[in-house]
Design a protein around this motif. Structure first.
Motif, mmCIF file in Angstrom:
data_model
loop_
_atom_site.group_PDB
_atom_site.id
_atom_site.type_symbol
_atom_site.label_atom_id
_atom_site.label_comp_id
_atom_site.label_asym_id
_atom_site.label_seq_id
_atom_site.Cartn_x
_atom_site.Cartn_y
_atom_site.Cartn_z
ATOM 1 N N LYS A 163 54.473 46.723 34.873
ATOM 2 C CA LYS A 163 55.786 47.435 35.210
ATOM 3 C C LYS A 163 56.722 47.913 33.893
ATOM 4 O O LYS A 163 57.663 48.623 34.142
ATOM 5 C CB LYS A 163 56.883 46.223 36.134
ATOM 6 C CG LYS A 163 56.360 45.978 37.298
ATOM 7 C CD LYS A 163 57.091 45.071 38.233
ATOM 8 C CE LYS A 163 56.451 44.825 39.525
ATOM 9 N NZ LYS A 163 57.329 43.374 40.134
ATOM 10 N N THR A 164 56.249 47.353 32.848
ATOM 11 C CA THR A 164 56.915 47.787 31.546
ATOM 12 C C THR A 164 55.824 48.578 30.849
ATOM 13 O O THR A 164 56.396 49.614 30.270
ATOM 14 C CB THR A 164 57.316 46.586 30.808
ATOM 15 O OG1 THR A 164 58.131 45.779 31.656
ATOM 16 C CG2 THR A 164 58.158 46.982 29.607
ATOM 17 N N TYR A 165 54.682 47.914 30.585
ATOM 18 C CA TYR A 165 53.770 48.759 29.883
ATOM 19 C C TYR A 165 53.115 50.123 30.639
ATOM 20 O O TYR A 165 52.992 49.977 32.018
ATOM 21 C CB TYR A 165 52.458 47.813 29.664
ATOM 22 C CG TYR A 165 52.502 47.174 28.340
ATOM 23 C CD1 TYR A 165 52.039 47.765 27.187
ATOM 24 C CD2 TYR A 165 52.780 45.821 28.411
ATOM 25 C CE1 TYR A 165 52.002 46.960 26.003
ATOM 26 C CE2 TYR A 165 52.818 45.048 27.223
ATOM 27 C CZ TYR A 165 52.356 45.671 26.064
ATOM 28 O OH TYR A 165 52.478 44.963 24.823
ATOM 29 N N ASN A 166 52.722 51.177 29.926
ATOM 30 C CA ASN A 166 52.211 52.273 30.586
ATOM 31 C C ASN A 166 50.589 52.017 30.525
ATOM 32 O O ASN A 166 50.090 52.570 29.795
ATOM 33 C CB ASN A 166 52.519 53.389 29.907
ATOM 34 C CG ASN A 166 52.378 54.795 30.519
ATOM 35 O OD1 ASN A 166 52.099 54.785 31.757
ATOM 36 N ND2 ASN A 166 52.220 55.864 30.093
ATOM 37 N N VAL A 167 50.273 51.128 31.600
ATOM 38 C CA VAL A 167 48.918 50.795 31.619
ATOM 39 C C VAL A 167 48.342 50.840 32.948
ATOM 40 O O VAL A 167 49.275 50.513 33.976
ATOM 41 C CB VAL A 167 48.465 49.442 30.815
ATOM 42 C CG1 VAL A 167 48.778 49.430 29.293
ATOM 43 C CG2 VAL A 167 49.479 48.588 31.471
ATOM 44 N N GLU A 168 47.190 50.727 33.140
ATOM 45 C CA GLU A 168 46.397 50.712 34.489
ATOM 46 C C GLU A 168 45.006 49.806 34.548
ATOM 47 O O GLU A 168 44.579 49.978 33.350
ATOM 48 C CB GLU A 168 46.020 52.222 34.947
ATOM 49 C CG GLU A 168 45.722 52.154 36.535
ATOM 50 C CD GLU A 168 45.454 53.692 36.955
ATOM 51 O OE1 GLU A 168 44.476 53.845 37.662
ATOM 52 O OE2 GLU A 168 46.240 54.490 36.589
ATOM 53 N N PHE A 169 44.886 49.165 35.408
ATOM 54 C CA PHE A 169 43.652 48.314 35.244
ATOM 55 C C PHE A 169 42.556 48.616 36.040
ATOM 56 O O PHE A 169 42.889 49.093 37.306
ATOM 57 C CB PHE A 169 44.013 46.785 35.388
ATOM 58 C CG PHE A 169 45.170 46.482 34.414
ATOM 59 C CD1 PHE A 169 46.423 46.202 34.940
ATOM 60 C CD2 PHE A 169 44.816 45.888 33.291
ATOM 61 C CE1 PHE A 169 47.491 46.081 33.807
ATOM 62 C CE2 PHE A 169 45.960 45.816 32.385
ATOM 63 C CZ PHE A 169 47.100 45.725 32.819
ATOM 64 N N LYS A 170 41.429 48.321 36.001
ATOM 65 C CA LYS A 170 40.127 48.579 36.602
ATOM 66 C C LYS A 170 39.286 47.604 36.896
ATOM 67 O O LYS A 170 38.753 46.901 36.003
ATOM 68 C CB LYS A 170 39.134 49.718 36.093
ATOM 69 C CG LYS A 170 38.075 50.111 36.943
ATOM 70 C CD LYS A 170 37.355 51.464 36.285
ATOM 71 C CE LYS A 170 36.224 51.891 37.194
ATOM 72 N NZ LYS A 170 36.843 52.412 38.546
ATOM 73 N N TYR A 171 39.624 46.732 37.789
ATOM 74 C CA TYR A 171 38.992 45.293 37.964
ATOM 75 C C TYR A 171 37.549 45.338 38.583
ATOM 76 O O TYR A 171 37.235 46.100 39.572
ATOM 77 C CB TYR A 171 39.896 44.495 38.865
ATOM 78 C CG TYR A 171 41.151 44.152 38.359
ATOM 79 C CD1 TYR A 171 42.149 44.651 38.753
ATOM 80 C CD2 TYR A 171 41.293 43.269 37.130
ATOM 81 C CE1 TYR A 171 43.645 44.338 38.334
ATOM 82 C CE2 TYR A 171 42.604 42.970 36.635
ATOM 83 C CZ TYR A 171 43.529 43.554 37.302
ATOM 84 O OH TYR A 171 44.852 43.117 36.517
ATOM 85 N N SER A 172 36.619 44.545 38.161
ATOM 86 C CA SER A 172 35.340 44.468 38.880
ATOM 87 C C SER A 172 35.309 43.562 40.174
ATOM 88 O O SER A 172 36.361 42.783 40.369
ATOM 89 C CB SER A 172 34.405 43.921 38.136
ATOM 90 O OG SER A 172 34.709 42.361 37.887
ATOM 91 N N GLU A 173 34.746 43.816 40.819
ATOM 92 C CA GLU A 173 34.370 42.746 41.864
ATOM 93 C C GLU A 173 33.474 41.595 41.369
ATOM 94 O O GLU A 173 33.576 41.478 40.141
ATOM 95 C CB GLU A 173 33.401 43.391 43.083
ATOM 96 C CG GLU A 173 34.386 44.472 43.833
ATOM 97 C CD GLU A 173 35.298 43.666 44.702
ATOM 98 O OE1 GLU A 173 35.433 42.649 44.820
ATOM 99 O OE2 GLU A 173 36.344 44.470 45.196
ATOM 100 N N ALA A 174 32.943 40.671 42.122
ATOM 101 C CA ALA A 174 32.337 39.614 41.662
ATOM 102 C C ALA A 174 31.045 40.068 40.916
ATOM 103 O O ALA A 174 30.157 40.851 41.304
ATOM 104 C CB ALA A 174 31.513 38.632 42.647
ATOM 105 N N ILE A 175 30.759 39.542 39.372
ATOM 106 C CA ILE A 175 29.745 39.741 38.819
ATOM 107 C C ILE A 175 28.746 38.935 38.748
ATOM 108 O O ILE A 175 29.010 37.725 38.411
ATOM 109 C CB ILE A 175 30.186 40.123 37.279
ATOM 110 C CG1 ILE A 175 31.228 41.019 37.279
ATOM 111 C CG2 ILE A 175 28.938 40.383 36.205
ATOM 112 C CD1 ILE A 175 30.689 42.730 37.438
ATOM 113 N N ALA A 176 27.495 39.120 39.280
ATOM 114 C CA ALA A 176 26.719 38.121 39.711
ATOM 115 C C ALA A 176 25.590 38.054 38.894
ATOM 116 O O ALA A 176 24.636 37.147 38.680
ATOM 117 C CB ALA A 176 25.913 38.338 40.927
ATOM 118 N N ASP A 177 25.206 39.226 38.085
ATOM 119 C CA ASP A 177 24.006 39.082 37.061
ATOM 120 C C ASP A 177 24.082 40.386 35.909
ATOM 121 O O ASP A 177 25.018 41.127 35.895
ATOM 122 C CB ASP A 177 22.677 39.485 37.990
ATOM 123 C CG ASP A 177 22.768 40.652 38.962
ATOM 124 O OD1 ASP A 177 23.526 41.742 38.629
ATOM 125 O OD2 ASP A 177 22.216 40.729 39.999
#
Length: 391
Positions: free
Chosen positions: A87-101
């Motif tokens: 809400k303050t930083y000018n950033v965006e995130f790309k999250y993974s789903e479960a990483i199994a291997d």
């Protein structure tokens, strides 16, 4: 009586990343920030400090975040905190789903690069050094991995930013659980060891710390692995052990042990100690007598990853380096034994956070031209349990 490990082992299937989640795909959840993020540019003029409003960073920075399970309470807390910072930083995130291997980890890293990520936060790791190398090969900045071998290999690499660890060493966290058992005088306990039998480093360290802290008077029944059919069968068997005094969980004890303990008619008789992260669920568990001891990370420490990446994107990564080496610091983990302390810590995290966006921004040269490693260290120190409880 000699310490006995009555290991209740599930099949050696690599399900390490599937704590409460059955997905192996790497589709991502994007969290977007406000485009009008505001920070303060600080410049010294003699003894005074003048400020001017600015958007920081001026161009949106996309950051990849690798998770082992996006539905886990700790990873949810991190995502909520990052959304607050965004809400303050000018950033965006790309999250993974479960990483199994390894394949899903490498695929997610590639997806981040193709999406235009400038930085990558390695909250979780499957492939060790290969993860870091792959991120760097794609030209992204890597933040994470508090391991000696990582610093030997990448400590001087300009794309490796180091880490401020969220809660000390895993060995010490496991040791704290063992010390709790000894202080309570317990001689018959269950230990849930997570991925230790699969060779997952963090769980191996936690188990080693726990076992080193107890002596031969303690009989330990080990339940291996993560939630699944075999885990629940082994859990039921372990809870039927005559004279059981406590369950010690190396991960998410309230999520996966509190209800089974109650269902077995052991509530109020068998205590629960665990490694986890402060949240409302743990507050409720303490207040309801379902949890007796929590070794918690300060998950807001992951906010330093955002500050490090944004500062590096600006071309100022050297400000966080000492003798040419990437940053390597750690917050203290929190040892919580009552509802009042847990609630106070949770209230801080739910409000402005242990580290506010403004505080983290002050670690970027574009905002504060006087940043040094000591500036980072000073802010890290404000996140101890004692400091927060005394605010």
């Amino acid at each position: 009586m000699k310490k006995r490990l009555l290991a209740v082992l599930m099949g050696l299937v690599m399900t390490v990343a599937l704590v409460g989640c059955g997905s192996n795909n790497t589709e991502v959840n994007d969290t977007k920030a406000n485009n009008a993020s505001v920070g303060e540019k600080q410049t010294e003029t003699g003894d005074s400090v003048s400020t001017e409003t600015t958007t920081y960073p001026k161009e949106k920075v996309l950051i990849g975040v690798e998770l082992y399970d996006p539905t886990d309470s700790e990873t949810i807390a991190i995502q909520e905190y990052f959304a607050k910072l965004a809400k303050t930083y000018n950033v965006e995130f790309k999250y993974s789903e479960a990483i199994a291997d390894a394949d899903s980890e490498m695929k997610f890293i590639e997806d981040c690069a193709m999406a235009g990520c400038k930085g990558f936060i390695g909250y979780y790791n499957v492939t060790g050094l290969e993860q870091v190398q792959s991120v760097i090969d794609y030209g992204m900045y890597f933040y994470g991995m508090d391991e000696d071998e990582v610093y030997e290999e990448f400590g001087e690499n300009e794309n490796y930013l180091g880490i401020v660890s969220a809660g000390g060493d895993d060995y010490d966290a496991g040791k704290a659980l063992g010390e709790w058992v000894m202080e309570k005088g317990y001689t018959n306990v269950v230990y849930a060891n997570g991925g230790a039998d699969f060779g997952v480093d963090q769980f191996v360290k936690r188990q080693n710390g726990f076992m080193d802290a107890i002596d031969d008077s303690v009989e330990v029944t080990v339940v291996s692995g993560f939630p699944g059919d075999q885990f629940f069968a082994d859990q039921s068997s372990a809870l039927s052990k005559q004279g059981l005094q406590a369950v010690v969980a190396s991960f998410n004890g309230v999520d996966f042990w509190a209800q089974p303990i109650a269902s077995a008619g052991l509530a109020g008789t068998v205590e629960l100690a665990t490694i986890g992260s402060v949240n409302t669920t743990y507050v409720d568990a303490f207040e309801g007598g379902l949890c007796s001891f929590l070794v918690s990370k300060n998950v807001d420490t992951f906010g330093f990853g955002i500050a490090a990446i944004c500062n590096a994107v600006d071309g100022n990564a050297d400000a966080w380096r000492a003798d040419g080496k990437a940053l390597r610091m750690s917050t203290e983990f929190w040892k919580i034994a009552n509802a009042e302390d847990c609630k106070t810590l949770n209230d801080v995290m739910k409000s402005e956070g242990v580290y506010t966006a403004e505080q983290l921004m002050s670690l970027s040269v574009a905002v504060n031209e006087n940043v040094t490693v000591d500036t980072v260290k000073d802010l890290v120190a404000t996140g101890t349990m004692e400091a927060i409880l005394n605010r």
